[in-house]
Design an enzyme around this catalytic site. Structure first.
Site, PDB file in Angstrom:
ATOM      1  N   LYS A  99       2.280  -3.826   6.670  1.00 43.79           N
ATOM      2  CA  LYS A  99       2.587  -4.000   5.238  1.00 43.79           C
ATOM      3  C   LYS A  99       4.086  -3.839   4.993  1.00 43.79           C
ATOM      4  CE  LYS A  99      -1.400  -4.887   3.417  1.00 43.79           C
ATOM      5  NZ  LYS A  99      -1.649  -6.151   2.706  1.00 43.79           N
ATOM      6  N   TYR A 138      -1.440  -0.664  10.546  1.00 36.83           N
ATOM      7  CA  TYR A 138      -1.695  -1.278   9.240  1.00 36.83           C
ATOM      8  C   TYR A 138      -0.510  -1.049   8.299  1.00 36.83           C
ATOM      9  CZ  TYR A 138      -3.468  -1.714   4.478  1.00 36.83           C
ATOM     10  OH  TYR A 138      -3.607  -2.040   3.154  1.00 36.83           O
ATOM     11  N   SER A 161       0.833  -1.198   0.000  1.00 39.77           N
ATOM     12  CA  SER A 161       0.000   0.000   0.000  1.00 39.77           C
ATOM     13  C   SER A 161       0.869   1.249   0.000  1.00 39.77           C
ATOM     14  CB  SER A 161      -0.867  -0.027   1.261  1.00 39.77           C
ATOM     15  OG  SER A 161      -1.444   1.236   1.473  1.00 39.77           O
TER      16      SER A 161
HETATM   17  P1  NAD Z   1     -10.909  -7.404   0.990  1.00 41.46           P
HETATM   18  O1  NAD Z   1     -11.136  -7.418   2.451  1.00 41.46           O
HETATM   19  O2  NAD Z   1     -12.072  -7.208   0.089  1.00 41.46           O
HETATM   20  O3  NAD Z   1     -10.171  -8.748   0.546  1.00 41.46           O
HETATM   21  C1  NAD Z   1      -9.332  -9.488   1.398  1.00 41.46           C
HETATM   22  C2  NAD Z   1      -9.764 -10.945   1.291  1.00 41.46           C
HETATM   23  O4  NAD Z   1      -8.920 -11.718   2.149  1.00 41.46           O
HETATM   24  C3  NAD Z   1     -11.194 -11.166   1.775  1.00 41.46           C
HETATM   25  O5  NAD Z   1     -11.857 -12.003   0.844  1.00 41.46           O
HETATM   26  C4  NAD Z   1     -11.041 -11.864   3.133  1.00 41.46           C
HETATM   27  O6  NAD Z   1     -12.111 -12.744   3.415  1.00 41.46           O
HETATM   28  C5  NAD Z   1      -9.713 -12.577   2.940  1.00 41.46           C
HETATM   29  N1  NAD Z   1      -8.964 -12.805   4.199  1.00 41.46           N
HETATM   30  C6  NAD Z   1      -8.747 -11.923   5.198  1.00 41.46           C
HETATM   31  N2  NAD Z   1      -8.005 -12.497   6.163  1.00 41.46           N
HETATM   32  C7  NAD Z   1      -7.733 -13.767   5.744  1.00 41.46           C
HETATM   33  C8  NAD Z   1      -7.005 -14.841   6.308  1.00 41.46           C
HETATM   34  N3  NAD Z   1      -6.407 -14.732   7.490  1.00 41.46           N
HETATM   35  N4  NAD Z   1      -6.928 -15.996   5.604  1.00 41.46           N
HETATM   36  C9  NAD Z   1      -7.537 -16.124   4.395  1.00 41.46           C
HETATM   37  N5  NAD Z   1      -8.250 -15.131   3.821  1.00 41.46           N
HETATM   38  C10 NAD Z   1      -8.339 -13.966   4.487  1.00 41.46           C
HETATM   39  O7  NAD Z   1      -9.787  -6.306   0.701  1.00 41.46           O
HETATM   40  P2  NAD Z   1      -9.245  -5.727  -0.679  1.00 41.46           P
HETATM   41  O8  NAD Z   1      -9.633  -4.305  -0.752  1.00 41.46           O
HETATM   42  O9  NAD Z   1      -9.567  -6.631  -1.798  1.00 41.46           O
HETATM   43  O10 NAD Z   1      -7.687  -5.748  -0.365  1.00 41.46           O
HETATM   44  C11 NAD Z   1      -6.873  -6.839  -0.726  1.00 41.46           C
HETATM   45  C12 NAD Z   1      -5.468  -6.570  -0.236  1.00 41.46           C
HETATM   46  O11 NAD Z   1      -5.010  -5.347  -0.772  1.00 41.46           O
HETATM   47  C13 NAD Z   1      -5.331  -6.457   1.286  1.00 41.46           C
HETATM   48  O12 NAD Z   1      -4.142  -7.112   1.674  1.00 41.46           O
HETATM   49  C14 NAD Z   1      -5.223  -4.969   1.506  1.00 41.46           C
HETATM   50  O13 NAD Z   1      -4.475  -4.645   2.658  1.00 41.46           O
HETATM   51  C15 NAD Z   1      -4.507  -4.511   0.252  1.00 41.46           C
HETATM   52  N6  NAD Z   1      -4.773  -3.096  -0.067  1.00 41.46           N
HETATM   53  C16 NAD Z   1      -6.076  -2.686  -0.192  1.00 41.46           C
HETATM   54  C17 NAD Z   1      -6.339  -1.332  -0.460  1.00 41.46           C
HETATM   55  C18 NAD Z   1      -7.772  -0.829  -0.562  1.00 41.46           C
HETATM   56  O14 NAD Z   1      -7.977   0.376  -0.381  1.00 41.46           O
HETATM   57  N7  NAD Z   1      -8.772  -1.668  -0.845  1.00 41.46           N
HETATM   58  C19 NAD Z   1      -5.284  -0.428  -0.595  1.00 41.46           C
HETATM   59  C20 NAD Z   1      -3.977  -0.892  -0.481  1.00 41.46           C
HETATM   60  C21 NAD Z   1      -3.741  -2.239  -0.207  1.00 41.46           C
END
Ligand code: NAD
Ligand code: UDP
Length: 337
Positions: free
Chosen positions: A152, A148, A124
């Site tokens: 990361k 958070y 991120s």
């Molecule tokens: P999201 O919550 O929609 O997707 C994460 C998925 O991981 C979900 O389906 C959840 O059920 C699953 N999950 C969570 N913990 C788990 C575990 N311990 N074991 C197995 N599955 C697990 O989030 P997203 O927006 O799709 O983000 C995906 C990744 O991208 C994350 O790592 C997040 O930190 C990173 N990210 C997201 C953003 C944003 O703004 N959406 C920005 C930067 C980075």
């Protein structure tokens, strides 16, 4: 390639599955559904007409990971599974480190055992912290201001050390800016479980009548209209960056961070105005105090991703808001209908 996608039922993961399959990759999902529903994969299956191997399990469960590695034999892993709420990470630091850091470590152990040496990691822009200069490039100092963000950054460091000690290993560290938008089918999109923390899903819920008004967190920033500026990126462009990263990882070695943004900053007021154009009605707003920990403005220099991954964002702001509105208006209660 055979690609294991952890967290593949989530917001970014589900869009990425479609892009991977469209390019002929074979995919397998591991998700514990802590922030998703199995309905997501049903929709991805029907949109793609493709096969998705899937396992219900936690990325911290070593036995489950061994089982997946043995059955599916991935050639690469995209690691989305993790927790992402900045505010919650301050209240539950151990939980965040456990899932985001131990989850990554457990996955790397399983990959090492199975001889899988390619990983694409969901990082991120928050790893940079308060800007020393903008746009951020990948050489900008990293100084995250939240648990958070630190979780990361620690995971990035572990991945970097792993590649240094593992011949032929590759870790592609994708530092996402602000993902927004939804799939063109309006069948996939962001579906926050509680009150949305993020701007775009909150605006969408005001537009559809689920919330009364958007609170604008701060109107006195040093930006052209006083509201915070961010680099919003369409989730389909972000998904395609993962496909480009998979192609890159086929031959690259070592760990390398890439900024994934558009380079174009928009303010909160710009986002509200664009959403009003998309949905054809006014969005009620009220001015509120600054949100603790927010920075005034940020934007990406994604030049490295453009040249080394051969990737560029193609969707503009109106595409981001129009697709969000199509998703929200057709699925007012998200995947529940
Ligand atoms: P999201 O919550 O929609 O997707 C994460 C998925 O991981 C979900 O389906 C959840 O059920 C699953 N999950 C969570 N913990 C788990 C575990 N311990 N074991 C197995 N599955 C697990 O989030 P997203 O927006 O799709 O983000 C995906 C990744 O991208 C994350 O790592 C997040 O930190 C990173 N990210 C997201 C953003 C944003 O703004 N959406 C920005 C930067 C980075
Ligand atoms: N924001 C806002 N009201 C909200 C949510 C967000 O004014 O209800 C602002 C926030 O202060 C920031 C921008 O919108 O300037 C993007 O916030 P978001 O939480 O979506 O992303 P992040 O802070 O992680 O960049």
């Amino acid at each position: 390639m055979r690609v294991l996608v952890t967290g593949g039922a989530g917001y970014i993961g589900s869009h990425t599955l479609l892009e991977l399959m469209a390019q002929g990759h074979e995919v397998c999902v591991l998700d514990n559904y802590s922030n998703a529903t199995p309905e997501v994969l049903s929709r991805v299956r029907s949109l793609s007409n493709g096969v998705i191997h899937d396992y219900v399990g936690d990325v911290r469960d070593a036995d489950k990971l061994d089982e997946v590695m043995q059955d599916f034999q991935p050639e690469a892993v995209i690691h989305f599974a993790g927790l992402k709420a900045v505010g919650e990470s301050t209240e539950k630091p151990l939980y965040y480190y456990d899932v985001n850091v131990r989850g990554t470590l457990t996955l790397l152990h399983a990959m090492t055992k199975a001889g899988c040496k390619r990983i694409i990691f969901s990082s991120s822009a928050t790893v940079y912290g308060e800007p020393v200069y903008l746009p951020y490039d990948e050489a900008h100092p990293t100084n995250p201001t939240s648990v958070y963000g630190r979780s990361k950054l620690i995971a990035e460091q572990i991945l970097t050390d792993w590649t240094a000690a593992t011949p032929d290993a590759t870790a592609v560290l994708l530092r996402y800016f602000n993902p927004v938008g939804a799939h063109a089918s309006a069948q996939l999109g962001e579906d926050p479980k509680d009150i949305p923390n993020n701007l775009m899903p909150f605006i969408a819920q005001v537009a559809v009548g689920k919330r009364d008004a958007l609170q604008i967190f701060g109107g006195d920033y040093d930006t052209p209209d006083g509201t915070g500026q961010r680099d919003y990126i369409h989730v389909v462009d972000l998904a395609r960056a993962h496909v480009a990263a998979i192609d890159y990882a086929e031959t690259a070695t070592g760990a390398r961070p890439f900024n994934i943004g558009t380079g174009q900053p928009y303010s909160v007021r710009d986002m509200v105005a664009a959403f009003e154009r998309a949905c054809g009605k006014p969005i009620a707003t009220k001015m509120a105090a600054r949100r603790a920990g927010d920075i005034a403005a940020m934007q990406a220099d994604s030049g490295r991703a453009n040249t080394e991954l051969g990737w560029t964002a193609t969707h503009d702001l109106d595409a981001m808001t129009a697709s969000t509105w199509a998703w929200q208006s057709k699925n007012p209660n998200g995947y529940e209908g």
